[in-house]
Design a protein around this motif. Structure first.
Motif, PDB file in Angstrom:
ATOM      1  N   MET A 175       0.848  -1.189   0.000  1.00  0.00           N
ATOM      2  CA  MET A 175       0.000   0.000   0.000  1.00  0.00           C
ATOM      3  C   MET A 175       0.878   1.232   0.000  1.00  0.00           C
ATOM      4  O   MET A 175       1.898   1.284   0.690  1.00  0.00           O
ATOM      5  N   THR A 176       0.455   2.250  -0.743  1.00  0.00           N
ATOM      6  CA  THR A 176       1.209   3.491  -0.774  1.00  0.00           C
ATOM      7  C   THR A 176       0.916   4.320   0.463  1.00  0.00           C
ATOM      8  O   THR A 176       0.035   4.006   1.252  1.00  0.00           O
ATOM      9  N   SER A 177       1.670   5.412   0.588  1.00  0.00           N
ATOM     10  CA  SER A 177       1.499   6.293   1.729  1.00  0.00           C
ATOM     11  C   SER A 177       0.084   6.825   1.802  1.00  0.00           C
ATOM     12  O   SER A 177      -0.499   7.236   0.802  1.00  0.00           O
ATOM     13  N   THR A 178      -0.510   6.787   2.993  1.00  0.00           N
ATOM     14  CA  THR A 178      -1.830   7.336   3.212  1.00  0.00           C
ATOM     15  C   THR A 178      -1.683   8.726   3.806  1.00  0.00           C
ATOM     16  O   THR A 178      -1.099   8.884   4.875  1.00  0.00           O
ATOM     17  N   LEU A 179      -2.217   9.744   3.125  1.00  0.00           N
ATOM     18  CA  LEU A 179      -2.062  11.128   3.547  1.00  0.00           C
ATOM     19  C   LEU A 179      -3.384  11.660   4.073  1.00  0.00           C
ATOM     20  O   LEU A 179      -4.458  11.188   3.697  1.00  0.00           O
ATOM     21  N   PRO A 180      -3.356  12.663   4.956  1.00  0.00           N
ATOM     22  CA  PRO A 180      -4.591  13.264   5.444  1.00  0.00           C
ATOM     23  C   PRO A 180      -5.451  13.777   4.293  1.00  0.00           C
ATOM     24  O   PRO A 180      -4.951  14.422   3.370  1.00  0.00           O
ATOM     25  N   GLN A 181      -6.722  13.508   4.352  1.00  0.00           N
ATOM     26  CA  GLN A 181      -7.634  13.888   3.276  1.00  0.00           C
ATOM     27  C   GLN A 181      -8.340  15.209   3.603  1.00  0.00           C
ATOM     28  O   GLN A 181      -9.560  15.336   3.489  1.00  0.00           O
ATOM     29  N   THR A 182      -7.607  16.201   4.049  1.00  0.00           N
ATOM     30  CA  THR A 182      -8.216  17.425   4.528  1.00  0.00           C
ATOM     31  C   THR A 182      -8.860  18.238   3.422  1.00  0.00           C
ATOM     32  O   THR A 182      -9.657  19.118   3.693  1.00  0.00           O
ATOM     33  N   THR A 183      -8.523  17.984   2.156  1.00  0.00           N
ATOM     34  CA  THR A 183      -9.111  18.736   1.057  1.00  0.00           C
ATOM     35  C   THR A 183     -10.368  18.076   0.507  1.00  0.00           C
ATOM     36  O   THR A 183     -11.089  18.682  -0.275  1.00  0.00           O
ATOM     37  N   ALA A 184     -10.642  16.858   0.906  1.00  0.00           N
ATOM     38  CA  ALA A 184     -11.830  16.161   0.414  1.00  0.00           C
ATOM     39  C   ALA A 184     -13.055  16.619   1.195  1.00  0.00           C
ATOM     40  O   ALA A 184     -12.962  16.992   2.361  1.00  0.00           O
ATOM     41  N   PRO A 185     -14.233  16.606   0.563  1.00  0.00           N
ATOM     42  CA  PRO A 185     -15.453  16.958   1.287  1.00  0.00           C
ATOM     43  C   PRO A 185     -15.640  16.058   2.501  1.00  0.00           C
ATOM     44  O   PRO A 185     -15.323  14.868   2.459  1.00  0.00           O
ATOM     45  N   THR A 186     -16.200  16.640   3.560  1.00  0.00           N
ATOM     46  CA  THR A 186     -16.386  15.873   4.790  1.00  0.00           C
ATOM     47  C   THR A 186     -17.239  14.636   4.556  1.00  0.00           C
ATOM     48  O   THR A 186     -16.979  13.581   5.131  1.00  0.00           O
ATOM     49  N   ALA A 187     -18.276  14.747   3.713  1.00  0.00           N
ATOM     50  CA  ALA A 187     -19.147  13.594   3.467  1.00  0.00           C
ATOM     51  C   ALA A 187     -18.370  12.423   2.882  1.00  0.00           C
ATOM     52  O   ALA A 187     -18.575  11.266   3.271  1.00  0.00           O
ATOM     53  N   ARG A 188     -17.456  12.704   1.945  1.00  0.00           N
ATOM     54  CA  ARG A 188     -16.665  11.635   1.343  1.00  0.00           C
ATOM     55  C   ARG A 188     -15.725  11.031   2.370  1.00  0.00           C
ATOM     56  O   ARG A 188     -15.533   9.807   2.409  1.00  0.00           O
ATOM     57  N   ARG A 189     -15.118  11.870   3.190  1.00  0.00           N
ATOM     58  CA  ARG A 189     -14.224  11.371   4.245  1.00  0.00           C
ATOM     59  C   ARG A 189     -15.010  10.507   5.221  1.00  0.00           C
ATOM     60  O   ARG A 189     -14.556   9.432   5.639  1.00  0.00           O
ATOM     61  N   ARG A 190     -16.193  10.976   5.600  1.00  0.00           N
ATOM     62  CA  ARG A 190     -17.021  10.235   6.551  1.00  0.00           C
ATOM     63  C   ARG A 190     -17.368   8.855   6.018  1.00  0.00           C
ATOM     64  O   ARG A 190     -17.322   7.855   6.739  1.00  0.00           O
ATOM     65  N   GLU A 191     -17.741   8.775   4.748  1.00  0.00           N
ATOM     66  CA  GLU A 191     -18.121   7.492   4.153  1.00  0.00           C
ATOM     67  C   GLU A 191     -16.962   6.501   4.179  1.00  0.00           C
ATOM     68  O   GLU A 191     -17.141   5.318   4.495  1.00  0.00           O
ATOM     69  N   ARG A 192     -15.768   6.960   3.850  1.00  0.00           N
ATOM     70  CA  ARG A 192     -14.594   6.083   3.840  1.00  0.00           C
ATOM     71  C   ARG A 192     -14.293   5.581   5.245  1.00  0.00           C
ATOM     72  O   ARG A 192     -13.989   4.398   5.463  1.00  0.00           O
ATOM     73  N   ILE A 193     -14.358   6.490   6.207  1.00  0.00           N
ATOM     74  CA  ILE A 193     -14.051   6.123   7.590  1.00  0.00           C
ATOM     75  C   ILE A 193     -15.101   5.167   8.134  1.00  0.00           C
ATOM     76  O   ILE A 193     -14.770   4.159   8.776  1.00  0.00           O
ATOM     77  N   ALA A 194     -16.380   5.467   7.895  1.00  0.00           N
ATOM     78  CA  ALA A 194     -17.453   4.614   8.414  1.00  0.00           C
ATOM     79  C   ALA A 194     -17.357   3.205   7.855  1.00  0.00           C
ATOM     80  O   ALA A 194     -17.563   2.216   8.582  1.00  0.00           O
ATOM     81  N   ALA A 195     -17.036   3.089   6.577  1.00  0.00           N
ATOM     82  CA  ALA A 195     -16.904   1.756   5.977  1.00  0.00           C
ATOM     83  C   ALA A 195     -15.740   0.995   6.589  1.00  0.00           C
ATOM     84  O   ALA A 195     -15.840  -0.208   6.871  1.00  0.00           O
ATOM     85  N   ALA A 196     -14.625   1.693   6.819  1.00  0.00           N
ATOM     86  CA  ALA A 196     -13.466   1.044   7.436  1.00  0.00           C
ATOM     87  C   ALA A 196     -13.784   0.622   8.865  1.00  0.00           C
ATOM     88  O   ALA A 196     -13.430  -0.489   9.298  1.00  0.00           O
ATOM     89  N   ALA A 197     -14.454   1.484   9.615  1.00  0.00           N
ATOM     90  CA  ALA A 197     -14.800   1.157  11.005  1.00  0.00           C
ATOM     91  C   ALA A 197     -15.730  -0.050  11.066  1.00  0.00           C
ATOM     92  O   ALA A 197     -15.606  -0.902  11.969  1.00  0.00           O
ATOM     93  N   GLN A 198     -16.656  -0.141  10.117  1.00  0.00           N
ATOM     94  CA  GLN A 198     -17.562  -1.284  10.072  1.00  0.00           C
ATOM     95  C   GLN A 198     -16.792  -2.584   9.825  1.00  0.00           C
ATOM     96  O   GLN A 198     -17.011  -3.594  10.512  1.00  0.00           O
ATOM     97  N   ARG A 199     -15.883  -2.562   8.876  1.00  0.00           N
ATOM     98  CA  ARG A 199     -15.080  -3.757   8.616  1.00  0.00           C
ATOM     99  C   ARG A 199     -14.241  -4.119   9.838  1.00  0.00           C
ATOM    100  O   ARG A 199     -14.100  -5.308  10.195  1.00  0.00           O
ATOM    101  N   MET A 200     -13.668  -3.119  10.478  1.00  0.00           N
ATOM    102  CA  MET A 200     -12.837  -3.365  11.651  1.00  0.00           C
ATOM    103  C   MET A 200     -13.638  -3.999  12.780  1.00  0.00           C
ATOM    104  O   MET A 200     -13.150  -4.909  13.467  1.00  0.00           O
ATOM    105  N   ARG A 201     -14.855  -3.538  12.976  1.00  0.00           N
ATOM    106  CA  ARG A 201     -15.688  -4.129  14.039  1.00  0.00           C
ATOM    107  C   ARG A 201     -15.981  -5.600  13.737  1.00  0.00           C
ATOM    108  O   ARG A 201     -16.006  -6.436  14.652  1.00  0.00           O
ATOM    109  N   HIS A 202     -16.200  -5.922  12.469  1.00  0.00           N
ATOM    110  CA  HIS A 202     -16.407  -7.333  12.119  1.00  0.00           C
ATOM    111  C   HIS A 202     -15.131  -8.138  12.362  1.00  0.00           C
ATOM    112  O   HIS A 202     -15.197  -9.279  12.833  1.00  0.00           O
ATOM    113  N   HIS A 203     -13.990  -7.562  12.045  1.00  0.00           N
ATOM    114  CA  HIS A 203     -12.724  -8.244  12.337  1.00  0.00           C
ATOM    115  C   HIS A 203     -12.617  -8.545  13.835  1.00  0.00           C
ATOM    116  O   HIS A 203     -12.190  -9.640  14.240  1.00  0.00           O
ATOM    117  N   VAL A 204     -12.977  -7.568  14.660  1.00  0.00           N
ATOM    118  CA  VAL A 204     -12.893  -7.732  16.114  1.00  0.00           C
ATOM    119  C   VAL A 204     -13.778  -8.879  16.579  1.00  0.00           C
ATOM    120  O   VAL A 204     -13.356  -9.729  17.389  1.00  0.00           O
TER     121      VAL A 204
END
Length: 294
Positions: A1-30
């Protein structure tokens, strides 16, 4: 995986969707890891999933295929018993294979039940002895500054660690040295092994105490992704403006996303019956889908 940089220029809604999807997968992993053992610190891991997903999806600079990359932001898990949650974040970040999560807590696994830096890629410190993480973070931030390295140092603490005097010594030291690249995150789930945090040792008014130590302080709902995005953005801006360390006090819900576990009385170290694991997964899925429809 390449470097992950802060997405401060992306719209909040897009950032929220990416984070929420990752958090959901992580909870299933747990839940999957927890089922292999039948027990564990599942409640804390579910509670802090939104925080870790925000960090590894939106905030931190790292390379999943090179966890020793010199310019990486350092994440220090002071609360080593949260390791099951952290492993799910490392898997999502590409630091460890998702398939390796199946070995959690097993003999010869790189994923022991309490975090050990000698075993796990991406685990910067061994955090089993609570109250030492922030002291290490202060030293690391000082060292990086002396090297001319602008990497952030992010220290994750449990609210129980605020009982420890070493935490407050480190807090004063960080302010004294103006460690603006240091961010502390305190998971305030109000629960310790011996009972409610307020009954073990009252730490409120906790925000005032961090302020008195010279930190830039924010207190938010740690399960509100929009609040997390705003808080990390503000912490980054504060570092550039005033060179003060930042602390984000996150009020979280133990077992967040799984009503069955949110309501469990003895929730510090959970023993979950064999038939309950699928119920937990079903509740997690239903809650996420309902949230997507809103």
């Amino acid at each position: 995986m390449t470097s992950t940089l802060p997405q401060t220029t992306a719209p909040t809604a897009r950032r929220r969707e990416r984070i929420a999807a990752a958090a959901q997968r992580m909870r299933h992993h747990v839940l999957n890891m927890g089922e292999a053992q039948g027990q564990g610190y599942v409640g804390q891991a579910l509670g802090c999933a939104d925080i870790l997903a925000t960090l590894y999806t939106d905030v931190m600079n790292y390379r999943g295929d090179d966890p020793e990359w010199t310019e990486r932001d350092r994440f220090l898990l002071s609360a080593g018993h949260y390791a099951i949650g952290f492993y799910s974040a490392l898997a999502e970040a590409g630091v460890i294979p998702i398939e390796e999560l199946d070995t959690y807590g097993s003999d010869d696994s790189r994923l022991p039940m309490s975090g050990m830096s000698t075993y796990t890629p991406g685990m910067e410190i061994s955090g089993g002895s609570l109250g030492h993480g922030l002291t290490v973070a202060v030293g690391m931030a000082l060292g990086l500054r002396m090297q001319g390295n602008d990497a952030k140092v992010i220290n994750f603490l449990s609210d129980g660690e605020l009982d420890e005097g070493s935490t407050w010594e480190a807090a004063m030291g960080a302010s004294h040295h103006q460690l603006g690249r240091l961010i502390a995150i305190v998971d305030i789930n109000a629960l310790q092994a011996d009972g409610p945090t307020a009954g073990v040792l009252r730490t409120e008014p906790v925000a005032d105490k961090w302020t008195a130590c010279g930190w830039f302080v924010q207190r938010i709902d740690g399960n509100d992704i929009d609040a997390l995005i705003a808080a990390f953005d503000a912490a980054t801006a504060a570092a550039e403006a005033v060179a003060a360390p930042s602390v984000i006090l996150c009020d979280t819900t133990v077992g967040c996303g799984v009503p069955l576990l949110e309501q469990r009385e003895k929730a510090h170290f959970m023993r979950i019956e064999a038939h309950e694991w699928q119920i937990c997964r079903d509740q997690l899925t239903v809650g996420y889908l309902e949230g997507q429809d809103q």
